[in-house]
Design a protein around this motif. Structure first.
Motif, short mmCIF file in Angstrom:
data_model
loop_
_atom_site.label_atom_id
_atom_site.label_comp_id
_atom_site.label_asym_id
_atom_site.label_seq_id
_atom_site.Cartn_x
_atom_site.Cartn_y
_atom_site.Cartn_z
N PHE A 68 -13.75 -15.33 2.59
CA PHE A 68 -13.74 -16.93 3.21
C PHE A 68 -15.13 -16.98 3.68
N PRO A 69 -15.91 -18.20 3.67
CA PRO A 69 -17.11 -18.19 4.13
C PRO A 69 -17.60 -18.23 5.38
N ILE A 70 -16.71 -17.81 6.26
CA ILE A 70 -17.14 -17.60 7.77
C ILE A 70 -16.49 -15.89 8.13
N PRO A 71 -17.12 -15.76 9.29
CA PRO A 71 -16.43 -14.16 9.49
C PRO A 71 -15.08 -14.42 10.27
N ARG A 72 -14.35 -13.25 10.17
CA ARG A 72 -12.99 -13.22 10.28
C ARG A 72 -12.65 -11.87 11.42
N PRO A 73 -11.78 -12.03 12.10
CA PRO A 73 -11.39 -10.52 12.68
C PRO A 73 -10.46 -9.76 11.74
N ALA A 111 -14.49 2.72 9.29
CA ALA A 111 -14.46 4.14 9.06
C ALA A 111 -15.71 4.81 9.31
N GLU A 112 -17.02 3.97 9.34
CA GLU A 112 -18.19 4.36 9.57
C GLU A 112 -18.68 4.71 10.94
N ASP A 113 -18.11 4.14 12.03
CA ASP A 113 -18.41 4.35 13.29
C ASP A 113 -17.39 4.08 14.21
N GLY A 114 -16.17 3.84 13.93
CA GLY A 114 -14.96 3.73 14.74
C GLY A 114 -15.08 2.56 15.48
N GLU A 115 -15.73 1.56 15.06
CA GLU A 115 -15.77 0.30 16.01
C GLU A 115 -14.16 -0.40 15.86
N GLY A 116 -13.76 -0.74 16.83
CA GLY A 116 -12.21 -1.30 16.94
C GLY A 116 -12.38 -2.68 16.55
N SER A 117 -11.42 -3.11 15.87
CA SER A 117 -11.01 -4.47 15.68
C SER A 117 -12.21 -5.39 15.22
N PRO A 118 -12.96 -4.82 14.21
CA PRO A 118 -14.24 -5.21 13.97
C PRO A 118 -14.08 -6.84 13.14
N MET A 119 -15.26 -7.42 13.18
CA MET A 119 -15.28 -8.74 12.56
C MET A 119 -15.57 -8.56 10.97
N LEU A 120 -15.22 -9.00 10.10
CA LEU A 120 -15.37 -8.95 8.67
C LEU A 120 -16.30 -10.07 8.46
N GLN A 121 -17.59 -9.60 7.98
CA GLN A 121 -18.48 -10.89 7.35
C GLN A 121 -18.11 -11.22 6.17
N PRO A 122 -18.48 -12.43 5.64
CA PRO A 122 -18.34 -12.83 4.50
C PRO A 122 -19.05 -12.08 3.40
N ASP A 123 -18.19 -11.65 2.25
CA ASP A 123 -18.60 -10.98 1.23
C ASP A 123 -19.29 -9.84 1.34
N VAL A 124 -19.28 -9.20 2.60
CA VAL A 124 -19.63 -7.76 2.88
C VAL A 124 -18.56 -6.92 3.06
N PRO A 125 -18.44 -5.95 1.90
CA PRO A 125 -17.35 -4.85 1.83
C PRO A 125 -17.30 -3.94 3.13
N ALA A 126 -16.29 -3.56 3.45
CA ALA A 126 -15.96 -2.87 4.69
C ALA A 126 -14.83 -1.83 4.70
N ARG A 127 -15.10 -0.43 4.82
CA ARG A 127 -13.92 0.58 4.70
C ARG A 127 -13.42 0.56 6.19
N LEU A 128 -11.89 0.21 6.32
CA LEU A 128 -11.35 0.29 7.51
C LEU A 128 -10.35 1.53 7.73
N LEU A 129 -9.80 1.74 8.92
CA LEU A 129 -8.97 2.69 9.08
C LEU A 129 -7.81 2.14 10.06
N LEU A 130 -6.68 2.40 9.32
CA LEU A 130 -5.35 1.79 10.09
C LEU A 130 -4.70 3.10 10.50
N THR A 131 -4.34 3.21 11.82
CA THR A 131 -3.93 4.33 12.59
C THR A 131 -2.77 4.24 13.28
N TRP A 132 -1.96 5.09 12.95
CA TRP A 132 -0.57 5.07 13.98
C TRP A 132 -0.39 6.59 14.54
#
Length: 259
Positions: free
Chosen positions: A145-150, A178-199
């Motif tokens: 999507f063309p705007i940042p999203r949580p 995954a790269e720095d442990g930032e919680g609930s990051p913002m997802l920038q448009p068209d920028v790949p991000a590796r995330l960790l979902l933890t229980w």
């Protein structure tokens, strides 16, 4: 022998009497015609009254009742001809680990599911005294999507990354980069991000090789104009499922320097 023709009975009638008889006959015919016309007019009036009553009665019936009645008639007719056939329902897509699924204007690719003893950059810390461990889903995400999203919405039913669920777990995951442990990051448009979902799980809940079933969310994008304004995603459904085996990641071993 000479035969005399019979005498016409009417030949000797008085003309006035004959005229009166003809007039009476004509009057009887006219009376019969009038009675027939009157009866026909009465029937026409009765039909008109009946149709008027029917129209007024229909006008008083709520439209919903009419639709329900029409539906009942349709169903009854359908039943006579063999009943309704079940509408075909598309099955939920199944995607493999490493295969991308597009839903909620996100591209989601599950990399794997891990059982960890150490936090690393996961969003939660296990309690060592309780021998707790971490169940971690690694997923690559692109916001299309063309705007940042949580990455996390905080909603009970989420259309974004914290809407990825593990079958058998009621709780939602904590999401971190995954790269720095930032919680609930913002997802920038068209920028790949590796995330960790933890229980956090108990020591005996899972073990290596267990089959894990994940569900990935999909939803519909809306633009609010009244109470809710701006872009939002709702009507969340299970867009796809992923089945994979659990991999145990052992704790890191500190390097030992021999004397």
């Amino acid at each position: 022998m000479t035969t005399t023709a019979p005498r016409d009975p009417g030949s000797g009638r008085d003309p006035r009497i004959a005229a009166a008889a003809d007039a009476a006959a004509t009057a009887d015919v006219d009376k019969s015609k009038a009675e027939v016309a009157q009866a026909e007019a009465a029937r026409t009036s009765a039909r008109a009254k009946l149709l008027g009553w029917a129209r007024r009665s229909i006008d008083l019936i709520p439209t919903s009742w009419l639709l329900t009645g029409a539906g009942a008639i349709l169903l009854a007719a359908t039943a006579i001809f063999g009943g309704l056939e079940a509408a075909a329902v598309d099955p939920t897509p199944e995607v493999a680990v490493g295969e991308m699924f597009a839903g909620s204007d996100l591209e989601m690719t599950v990399v794997g599911v891990e059982l960890r003893e150490e936090r690393g950059n996961a969003g939660l810390s296990p309690d060592e005294e309780k021998d707790e461990r971490l169940l971690v889903v690694v997923v690559d995400v692109v916001n299309t999507f063309p705007i940042p999203r949580p990455a996390a919405s905080g909603k009970t039913v989420s259309p974004v990354i914290d809407g990825i669920l593990i079958d058998g777990l009621d709780a939602k995951a904590t999401v971190s980069l995954a790269e720095d442990g930032e919680g609930s990051p913002m997802l920038q448009p068209d920028v790949p991000a590796r995330l960790l979902l933890t229980w956090i799980v108990a020591p005996d809940d899972y073990e290596e090789g267990d089959e894990i079933l994940l569900t990935l969310p999909d939803s519909i994008h809306y633009v609010g104009k009244n109470v809710t304004r701006g872009d939002y995603w709702a009507d969340v459904v299970v867009g796809a499922t992923v089945t994979t085996d659990l991999v145990e990641v052992p704790a890191a071993v500190d390097e030992v320097v021999m004397p």
